[in-house]
Design a protein around this motif. Structure first.
Motif, PDB file in Angstrom:
ATOM      1  N   MET A   1     -30.321  21.780  23.656  1.00 32.62           N
ATOM      2  CA  MET A   1     -29.576  20.592  23.406  1.00 32.62           C
ATOM      3  C   MET A   1     -28.403  20.936  22.483  1.00 32.62           C
ATOM      4  SD  MET A   1     -30.712  17.278  21.044  1.00 32.62           S
ATOM      5  CE  MET A   1     -32.375  17.718  21.163  1.00 32.62           C
TER       6      MET A   1
ATOM      7  N   TYR B   1     -29.588  23.433  19.573  1.00 30.78           N
ATOM      8  CA  TYR B   1     -30.950  23.345  19.066  1.00 30.78           C
ATOM      9  C   TYR B   1     -31.902  23.661  20.205  1.00 30.78           C
ATOM     10  CZ  TYR B   1     -35.414  21.568  17.475  1.00 30.78           C
ATOM     11  OH  TYR B   1     -36.735  21.467  17.147  1.00 30.78           O
ATOM     12  N   SER B   2     -32.836  24.574  19.956  1.00 32.19           N
ATOM     13  CA  SER B   2     -33.842  24.930  20.949  1.00 32.19           C
ATOM     14  C   SER B   2     -35.192  24.379  20.512  1.00 32.19           C
ATOM     15  CB  SER B   2     -33.930  26.454  21.100  1.00 32.19           C
ATOM     16  OG  SER B   2     -35.067  26.808  21.852  1.00 32.19           O
ATOM     17  N   GLU B   3     -35.725  23.419  21.278  1.00 38.58           N
ATOM     18  CA  GLU B   3     -37.057  22.906  20.976  1.00 38.58           C
ATOM     19  C   GLU B   3     -38.106  23.997  21.159  1.00 38.58           C
ATOM     20  OE1 GLU B   3     -38.388  19.088  22.427  1.00 38.58           O
ATOM     21  OE2 GLU B   3     -36.290  18.498  22.713  1.00 38.58           O
ATOM     22  N   LEU B   4     -37.930  24.805  22.183  1.00 39.40           N
ATOM     23  CA  LEU B   4     -38.878  25.877  22.470  1.00 39.40           C
ATOM     24  C   LEU B   4     -39.007  26.837  21.298  1.00 39.40           C
ATOM     25  CD1 LEU B   4     -40.716  27.369  24.501  1.00 39.40           C
ATOM     26  CD2 LEU B   4     -38.668  28.557  25.304  1.00 39.40           C
ATOM     27  N   HIS B   5     -37.867  27.246  20.740  1.00 42.95           N
ATOM     28  CA  HIS B   5     -37.863  28.216  19.643  1.00 42.95           C
ATOM     29  C   HIS B   5     -37.787  27.559  18.267  1.00 42.95           C
ATOM     30  CE1 HIS B   5     -36.187  30.508  23.121  1.00 42.95           C
ATOM     31  NE2 HIS B   5     -37.167  31.308  22.753  1.00 42.95           N
ATOM     32  N   GLU B   6     -37.629  26.232  18.252  1.00 40.94           N
ATOM     33  CA  GLU B   6     -37.474  25.472  17.018  1.00 40.94           C
ATOM     34  C   GLU B   6     -36.414  26.113  16.127  1.00 40.94           C
ATOM     35  OE1 GLU B   6     -41.330  24.987  15.237  1.00 40.94           O
ATOM     36  OE2 GLU B   6     -41.973  23.603  16.796  1.00 40.94           O
ATOM     37  N   SER B   7     -35.235  26.310  16.734  1.00 37.64           N
ATOM     38  CA  SER B   7     -34.157  26.986  16.010  1.00 37.64           C
ATOM     39  C   SER B   7     -32.809  26.376  16.370  1.00 37.64           C
ATOM     40  CB  SER B   7     -34.150  28.475  16.345  1.00 37.64           C
ATOM     41  OG  SER B   7     -33.851  28.663  17.720  1.00 37.64           O
TER      42      SER B   7
ATOM     43  N   PHE C   1     -33.022  26.284  26.458  1.00 43.41           N
ATOM     44  CA  PHE C   1     -32.751  25.546  25.226  1.00 43.41           C
ATOM     45  C   PHE C   1     -33.185  24.093  25.305  1.00 43.41           C
ATOM     46  CE2 PHE C   1     -29.687  29.002  25.576  1.00 43.41           C
ATOM     47  CZ  PHE C   1     -30.001  29.694  24.420  1.00 43.41           C
ATOM     48  N   GLU C   2     -33.902  23.741  26.316  1.00 44.48           N
ATOM     49  CA  GLU C   2     -34.344  22.361  26.473  1.00 44.48           C
ATOM     50  C   GLU C   2     -35.791  22.212  26.109  1.00 44.48           C
ATOM     51  OE1 GLU C   2     -33.193  21.455  30.494  1.00 44.48           O
ATOM     52  OE2 GLU C   2     -31.151  21.049  29.855  1.00 44.48           O
TER      53      GLU C   2
END
Length: 78
Positions: free
Chosen positions: A1, A55-61, A77-78
């Protein structure tokens, strides 16, 4: 995102960019640039739409990357 950088408080944006610069060890060639110069360079790229804050929800970064790279790998990145 993609995070709309214009909606971030200036201090948050500066801290995010500074963290990116220090983490990535960005190389500007033979010339030596101050941290403020590097921050300004990234802001210019953001304003031109060349790079985006992601912002990457998968990597929380959160990361800054070329817009084309994000578009090619958007599903990561979703």
């Amino acid at each position: 995102m993609i995070i709309p950088f214009k909606e971030l408080p200036i201090e948050t944006l500066n801290n995010l960019i500074e963290s990116f610069i220090l983490r990535e060890g960005t190389d500007y060639g033979e010339d030596d640039f101050s941290l403020n110069d590097k921050i300004s360079h990234i802001k210019t790229q953001l304003n031109q739409g060349d790079v985006v804050i992601v912002y990457s929800e998968l990597h929380e970064s959160i990361n800054i990357m070329p817009k084309a790279t994000f578009q090619q790998n958007q599903n990561e990145f979703e």
